[in-house]
Every structure is written in structure tokens, then in C-alpha cells.
Design a protein around this motif. Structure first.
Motif, short mmCIF file in Angstrom:
data_model
loop_
_atom_site.label_atom_id
_atom_site.label_comp_id
_atom_site.label_asym_id
_atom_site.label_seq_id
_atom_site.Cartn_x
_atom_site.Cartn_y
_atom_site.Cartn_z
N LYS A 6 -57.06 -43.54 -65.21
CA LYS A 6 -58.02 -43.05 -66.22
C LYS A 6 -59.09 -44.10 -66.52
CE LYS A 6 -55.11 -44.67 -69.97
NZ LYS A 6 -53.82 -44.40 -70.49
N TYR A 7 -58.77 -45.37 -66.31
CA TYR A 7 -59.71 -46.45 -66.62
C TYR A 7 -60.92 -46.47 -65.69
CZ TYR A 7 -55.88 -48.21 -69.49
OH TYR A 7 -54.89 -48.32 -70.42
N ILE A 8 -60.81 -45.81 -64.53
CA ILE A 8 -61.94 -45.81 -63.60
C ILE A 8 -62.52 -44.41 -63.43
CG2 ILE A 8 -61.31 -47.92 -62.39
CD1 ILE A 8 -60.16 -46.11 -60.14
N GLN A 9 -62.15 -43.50 -64.31
CA GLN A 9 -62.78 -42.18 -64.27
C GLN A 9 -64.28 -42.36 -64.46
OE1 GLN A 9 -60.93 -39.89 -67.36
NE2 GLN A 9 -59.32 -39.14 -66.00
N GLY A 10 -65.06 -41.60 -63.75
CA GLY A 10 -66.50 -41.71 -63.87
C GLY A 10 -67.12 -42.66 -62.85
N TYR A 11 -66.29 -43.49 -62.21
CA TYR A 11 -66.81 -44.34 -61.14
C TYR A 11 -66.97 -43.50 -59.88
CZ TYR A 11 -66.49 -48.84 -63.53
OH TYR A 11 -66.69 -49.90 -64.37
N PRO A 12 -67.88 -43.89 -58.99
CA PRO A 12 -68.08 -43.11 -57.77
C PRO A 12 -66.85 -43.13 -56.85
CG PRO A 12 -69.49 -45.07 -57.78
CD PRO A 12 -68.79 -45.02 -59.10
N GLU A 13 -66.80 -42.14 -55.98
CA GLU A 13 -65.65 -41.97 -55.09
C GLU A 13 -65.43 -43.17 -54.17
OE1 GLU A 13 -64.40 -38.86 -51.63
OE2 GLU A 13 -65.41 -38.02 -53.39
N HIS A 14 -66.50 -43.84 -53.74
CA HIS A 14 -66.32 -44.99 -52.85
C HIS A 14 -65.61 -46.16 -53.55
CE1 HIS A 14 -70.15 -46.36 -54.71
NE2 HIS A 14 -69.75 -47.57 -54.38
N ILE A 15 -65.49 -46.09 -54.87
CA ILE A 15 -64.71 -47.08 -55.62
C ILE A 15 -63.33 -46.54 -55.95
CG2 ILE A 15 -64.55 -48.35 -57.82
CD1 ILE A 15 -67.61 -48.67 -57.67
N THR A 16 -63.27 -45.30 -56.44
CA THR A 16 -61.99 -44.75 -56.89
C THR A 16 -61.00 -44.51 -55.74
OG1 THR A 16 -62.86 -42.49 -56.85
CG2 THR A 16 -62.97 -43.69 -58.95
N THR A 17 -61.49 -44.10 -54.58
CA THR A 17 -60.59 -43.80 -53.46
C THR A 17 -59.80 -45.02 -53.00
OG1 THR A 17 -61.96 -41.95 -52.74
CG2 THR A 17 -60.46 -42.88 -51.10
N PRO A 18 -60.45 -46.18 -52.71
CA PRO A 18 -59.65 -47.34 -52.30
C PRO A 18 -58.71 -47.83 -53.41
CG PRO A 18 -62.01 -47.78 -51.97
CD PRO A 18 -61.88 -46.44 -52.60
N VAL A 19 -59.15 -47.75 -54.66
CA VAL A 19 -58.28 -48.18 -55.77
C VAL A 19 -57.06 -47.26 -55.84
CG1 VAL A 19 -58.10 -48.42 -58.28
CG2 VAL A 19 -60.14 -49.26 -57.10
#
Length: 166
Positions: A6-19
Motif C-alpha cells: 500500500k505504501y507504493i500505491q500510485g507509483y508507476p508500474e515500472h517501479i511497483t512490479t519489481p518491488v
């Protein structure tokens, strides 16, 4: 999806996917600890105050004085924030006394120093800019050029804390 993401909601997919992939494979905490192997040395509130004042005096000498900088264990739970800047006015007879206070979530007592700096810089910027606008973020980046990366890393730190707790 892991609830800690939930802390990275709103970040683009190229960031959320690797995380997400690192978290689901159980390697996010290891990756984070390699990037930030040790926590800061500002454990006491006096040390935290001195640290904040050093940053304030370096970048924001002409802003209102700070009366208090403390760790607060209620911030993260109650306000869904990592730090708070408050402006307290008290009337003493015919005089109004104003105090600026900064409260930092206690989760940052054990954080790496760059993340603590990012939170302190953020709260110091509120001395001059009350809103999260362009001028606010320019001031944050003036005090800490890697501000935006550190903000993301602080969110990853919170994910790691939750993953360790579960």
C-alpha cells in the motif's frame, strides 16, 4: 497483492512490479539491507533536535525558530504520516508566543540516516511552505538532492518493516 505494498500505491508500474516481485520472493528486505546496511546514530531526542537544527541552520537560517524536534510513537498509527510539523500559538497576557515543533515517527529511530534526513528535510520545508506544492518540493530537493528517491526508499523501508513483522 501484499497489503504492505500500500505504501507504493500510485507509483508507476515500472517501479511497483519489481518491488512486488522482490517482496513476493522474500528478497526485498535483503536488497534493502544491502543498500542501507546500518541505521543512524541519532537515537535520543536531543541528538535528533541537534541534527534537525544543523540542517535548518545550513539551509533555512531565516525561517522561524524550532522549539522541539521529537520522536512520536503515535504519528504513524493516528495520522497515517511519517512526520508532522505543528505551529503552536499560546497567549501569555498581551503577548502571543508561537512555537514550531517537528514530530518524527518512531519507526525512523532505527532507519538509515538518509531516510531520517529525508523526513527531517520534509518537515523543515513546512516551516516555509505549508502546502505540498512545487515550491515545497523544490525546497526539499535544494536541501536533499536525492529527495524523491529517498521518499520512495522510505516507503520501501516501511514495507520491509511490515514484512519482517509478518
Amino acid at each position: 497483492m501484499l497489503t504492505s505494498l500500500k505504501y507504493i500505491q500510485g507509483y508507476p508500474e515500472h517501479i511497483t512490479t519489481p518491488v512486488t516481485q522482490l517482496a513476493e520472493s522474500g528478497k526485498l528486505t535483503q536488497w534493502f539491507e544491502q543498500k542501507y546496511p546500518q541505521s543512524h546514530q541519532f537515537k535520543s531526542e536531543k541528538a535528533l533536535f541537534d541534527y534537525a537544527m544543523q540542517l535548518k541552520n545550513r539551509y533555512m537560517r531565516k525561517t522561524a525558530p524550532l522549539s522541539k524536534v521529537v520522536y512520536d510513537n503515535k504519528i504513524h498509527l493516528v495520522n497515517n504520516a511519517l512526520g508532522l510539523h505543528s505551529y503552536v500559538s499560546r497567549v501569555h497576557g498581551s503577548k502571543v508566543k508561537a512555537k514550531n515543533e517537528i514530530r518524527i515517527s518512531t519507526v525512523f529511530r532505527e532507519a538509515p540516516e538518509p531516510l531520517l534526513k529525508m523526513i527531517v528535510v520534509h518537515e523543515l520545508a513546512h516551516l516555509k511552505e505549508k502546502e505540498h506544492n512545487k515550491a515545497f518540493y523544490q525546497l526539499c530537493c535544494h536541501m536533499e538532492p536525492d529527495y524523491h528517491q529517498l521518499e520512495l526508499d522510505a516507503r520501501l523501508f516501511l514495507i520491509c518493516l511490515e514484512l519482517k513483522g509478518s
